[in-house]
Motif scaffolding. Structure first.
Motif, short mmCIF file in Angstrom:
data_model
loop_
_atom_site.label_atom_id
_atom_site.label_comp_id
_atom_site.label_asym_id
_atom_site.label_seq_id
_atom_site.Cartn_x
_atom_site.Cartn_y
_atom_site.Cartn_z
N SER A 113 14.63 -16.71 -28.62
CA SER A 113 13.33 -16.65 -29.32
C SER A 113 13.06 -15.25 -29.85
N ASP B 75 12.79 -22.98 -33.69
CA ASP B 75 12.95 -22.60 -32.28
C ASP B 75 12.71 -23.83 -31.41
N GLU B 76 13.76 -24.43 -30.93
CA GLU B 76 13.68 -25.64 -30.10
C GLU B 76 12.76 -26.70 -30.69
MG LIG Z 1 12.74 -19.31 -26.32
#
Ligand SMILES: [Mg+2]
Ligand SMILES: Nc1ncnc2c1ncn2[C@@H]1O[C@H](COP(=O)(O)OP(=O)(O)OP(=O)(O)O)[C@@H](O)[C@H]1O
Length: 304
Positions: free
Chosen positions: A52, A177-178
């Motif tokens: 991240s 991000d995910e």
């Molecule tokens: Mg992360």
């Protein structure tokens, strides 16, 4: 793979140090990463490995402590506050893991997708904006939910609307991000497929952070981060076997940086109890790494 176009994302020796309550955390410790234009790359790694942190830097929200990052020709270290704002608006699109962070709750799906188009100076006429929204929602298979608010959508639908919102201004780079972190396996497959489809259809370059081990099936290249550095890469290629059948092959490579550093996999280090120093041997076609004190090793043995 070498092409005439320069790479779309280039990170060199990226370092990010956080100081929290007087304690320094080295989130990125000299990370190197190159992504070619038009590629879809998955970024994987344990929790806390720096994924991240990297994405936040690439999205222009945070600055590295040291090192350089270039995205779509922009030097992210040198951008002024104003340039950073324009960069975030026009050059990159992002999708976050938390479905609620991507969309405004009081706007419908269609209104959410349309919103970024009203925030740029090159504002298109209303009719064009409407058809752009319809086109994207259809491409992502969520045209039937256009008039619903996020709370009335499933997680997968929300994320697909979020992708439409992220790409509506035609960013060169999509960062996610995910995006499938809160979804079940089948829905997560759909969303990954949607991202892949968008990447090709809109000619973007996409970097997607994921915990999902099945993601390798959707991308050609998977980069693994360990302790804030790029550790290994898995490349997928299609080969035809002796019976003429197509097979998908996954090959894992260690990453070696400009000055020749590489990380040995933890299993290898543990299996041979490698510590502090190792012996290197150069052979015609490989490099040997062995424990310092091999039994019976007189110290001047060489691979021939
Ligand atoms: Mg992360
Ligand atoms: N703002 C911050 N202040 C202090 N430390 C931070 C900050 N952001 C991240 N860190 C630390 O930096 C390291 C990397 O965090 P990061 O969020 O990049 O990991 P990640 O790979 O995304 O993990 P996850 O898979 O759990 O999301 C962690 O040790 C984290 O605690």
């Amino acid at each position: 793979m070498s092409t005439m176009t320069p790479p779309e994302i280039v990170c060199e020796d990226l370092v990010r140090i956080f100081t929290a309550e007087g304690v320094e955390v080295q989130a990125l410790q000299g990370l190197n990463l190159t992504v070619e234009a038009g590629d879809l790359v998955a970024l994987v790694g344990a929790s806390g490995s720096g994924k991240s942190t990297l994405l936040t830097i690439l999205s222009g929200l945070d600055r590295p402590t040291a090192g350089s990052a270039r995205v779509a020709g922009h030097d992210l270290v040198a951008l002024s506050a104003r340039e950073r704002q324009v960069y975030r608006r026009d050059t990159v699109g992002f999708v976050w893991q938390q479905t609620t962070r991507n969309l405004l709750p009081y706007l419908t799906a269609a209104e959410n997708v349309a919103l970024p188009m009203t925030l740029t100076p090159r504002r298109r006429p209303a009719a064009e904006r409407r058809s752009r929204v319809a086109e994207l929602l259809e491409l992502l298979g969520v045209d039937h939910v256009a008039d619903r608010r996020p709370a009335e959508l499933s997680g997968g639908e929300q994320q697909r609307v979020a992708i439409a919102t992220a790409v509506v201004n035609g960013p060169r780079v999509l960062l996610a991000d995910e995006p499938t972190g809160e979804l079940d396996e089948a829905t997560s497959d759909e969303v990954l497929e949607a991202i892949r489809h968008m990447t090709t259809e809109l000619g973007m370059t996409t970097l997607i952070v994921t915990h999902d081990p099945t993601v390798a099936a959707h991308v050609r290249r998977t980069v693994r981060i360990r302790d804030g550095r790029t550790a290994t890469e898995t490349l997928r290629r299609t080969a035809v076997d002796e019976h003429g059948r197509e097979r998908h092959l996954h090959e894992e490579f260690a990453v070696i940086d400009k000055v020749g550093r590489l990380q040995l996999p933890r299993e290898f280090v543990e299996a041979l109890d490698l510590r502090e120093r190792v012996r290197l041997g150069l052979a015609a076609d490989h490099v040997r790494v062995s424990p310092h004190d091999l039994p019976g090793d007189d110290g001047d043995e060489e691979d021939r």
